[in-house]
Design a protein around this motif. Sequence first.
Motif, PDB file in Angstrom:
ATOM      1  N   ASN A 152      35.880 101.229 -44.904  1.00  0.00           N
ATOM      2  CA  ASN A 152      34.632 100.603 -45.355  1.00  0.00           C
ATOM      3  C   ASN A 152      33.507 100.804 -44.330  1.00  0.00           C
ATOM      4  O   ASN A 152      32.571 100.024 -44.264  1.00  0.00           O
ATOM      5  N   ARG A 205      36.177  91.511 -50.413  1.00  0.00           N
ATOM      6  CA  ARG A 205      35.458  92.590 -51.082  1.00  0.00           C
ATOM      7  C   ARG A 205      36.404  93.726 -51.452  1.00  0.00           C
ATOM      8  O   ARG A 205      36.291  94.330 -52.530  1.00  0.00           O
ATOM      9  N   SER A 206      37.359  94.016 -50.564  1.00  0.00           N
ATOM     10  CA  SER A 206      38.335  95.067 -50.852  1.00  0.00           C
ATOM     11  C   SER A 206      39.197  94.712 -52.051  1.00  0.00           C
ATOM     12  O   SER A 206      39.507  95.566 -52.892  1.00  0.00           O
ATOM     13  N   GLU A 208      38.297  92.578 -54.457  1.00  0.00           N
ATOM     14  CA  GLU A 208      37.422  92.583 -55.639  1.00  0.00           C
ATOM     15  C   GLU A 208      37.251  93.979 -56.205  1.00  0.00           C
ATOM     16  O   GLU A 208      37.157  94.171 -57.429  1.00  0.00           O
ATOM     17  N   THR A 209      37.235  94.987 -55.332  1.00  0.00           N
ATOM     18  CA  THR A 209      37.083  96.368 -55.776  1.00  0.00           C
ATOM     19  C   THR A 209      38.214  96.784 -56.707  1.00  0.00           C
ATOM     20  O   THR A 209      38.016  97.580 -57.636  1.00  0.00           O
ATOM     21  N   THR A 212      37.519  96.219 -60.484  1.00  0.00           N
ATOM     22  CA  THR A 212      36.396  96.851 -61.182  1.00  0.00           C
ATOM     23  C   THR A 212      36.821  97.492 -62.493  1.00  0.00           C
ATOM     24  O   THR A 212      36.053  97.531 -63.455  1.00  0.00           O
ATOM     25  N   CYS A 213      38.047  97.971 -62.537  1.00  0.00           N
ATOM     26  CA  CYS A 213      38.526  98.599 -63.771  1.00  0.00           C
ATOM     27  C   CYS A 213      38.681  97.589 -64.899  1.00  0.00           C
ATOM     28  O   CYS A 213      38.713  97.964 -66.079  1.00  0.00           O
ATOM     29  N   LYS A 217      36.048  89.797 -61.891  1.00  0.00           N
ATOM     30  CA  LYS A 217      36.307  89.537 -60.486  1.00  0.00           C
ATOM     31  C   LYS A 217      37.520  88.634 -60.337  1.00  0.00           C
ATOM     32  O   LYS A 217      37.783  87.802 -61.206  1.00  0.00           O
ATOM     33  N   SER A 268      44.671 103.121 -53.967  1.00  0.00           N
ATOM     34  CA  SER A 268      43.712 103.037 -52.869  1.00  0.00           C
ATOM     35  C   SER A 268      44.381 102.450 -51.627  1.00  0.00           C
ATOM     36  O   SER A 268      45.340 101.679 -51.713  1.00  0.00           O
TER      37      SER A 268
END
Length: 305
Positions: A152, A205-206, A208-209, A212-213, A217, A268
């Motif tokens: 990040n 934040r990681s 939450e990413t 996204t799909c 949240k 990821s």
Amino acid sequence: MHLTFRQVNYFVAIAEAGSVSRAATRLNISQSTITESLRALEAETGATLFERSSKGVTLTYRGHQFLEHSRRILATVADAGRILRPGPEAVSGSLKLGVTSLVSGYFLADLLARFRRVFPDILVNVVEEDRDTIEDQLVRGELDVALMLVSNLVNQYDLQFETLARSRNHVWLRGGHPLLAQDHVELAALEKEPLIGLSIDEMPRSVETLWTCRLTKPAFSLITSSVEAVRSLVATGAGVAIMPDMTYRSWSLEADRVEARPIKGIESTIDVGMAWRRDAELSEPTQIFLQLCRESRSDQTLDRR
């Protein structure tokens, strides 16, 4: 008790690979050789170091304890060879090292101990800060190098970095949780579970990413700055957590069981590395520290399962 260096080396390889066969492949030896070494090691210590299953092996509580000591043994032997090389004791100077919280807890201690053992005349000043502050201090020349999450990193124009280890995100579950019946856990299944988050190093934040799909949240029921608190809360059934595998240990401080499962469709990683100012003229202590980090690099993605 008579343990051999080879037994310790093979044990660490199995623990890091999560499988006897994968460890044998990485070491380029036969599976029977490494299996016999492990059997002799457990007989010599009188401890069961791994739990075996069709999916591989996982460390027992005593296995985790032995792994910490085994890694120190391997590092100490490597450092002994380094000390015998001509000239390291003549190097002196100082090193200003930045580090972020999560990396401080899982990477700094061993690297710093090794560095100080071999180069005792180099004074190391360590500063722990958040990512924004570390990046700013690197750019302004207030730090020589930093150990941090580089996945990040924002200022990639002014900063150069190298990745040392990649850590996949796994779901942490209490022992006996119904989701353990699945080899991979769907994110949709986690929406029904209380989610415990880790606040340091921008972990929320990681996490939450990952959502996204699903165009939504995650709903955190509790966020803490302590990895051990996350582990204990999960182990006692207070919720589930999504955590990088480098932080995984299958037992809480209270000796309650924590299991981990990969997330279906999520590949990821959270990457740990070293960063420094791109146009900086690196001092000799900085160059030496970077080289030590490179020698400690994990070429495999950290994955306990």
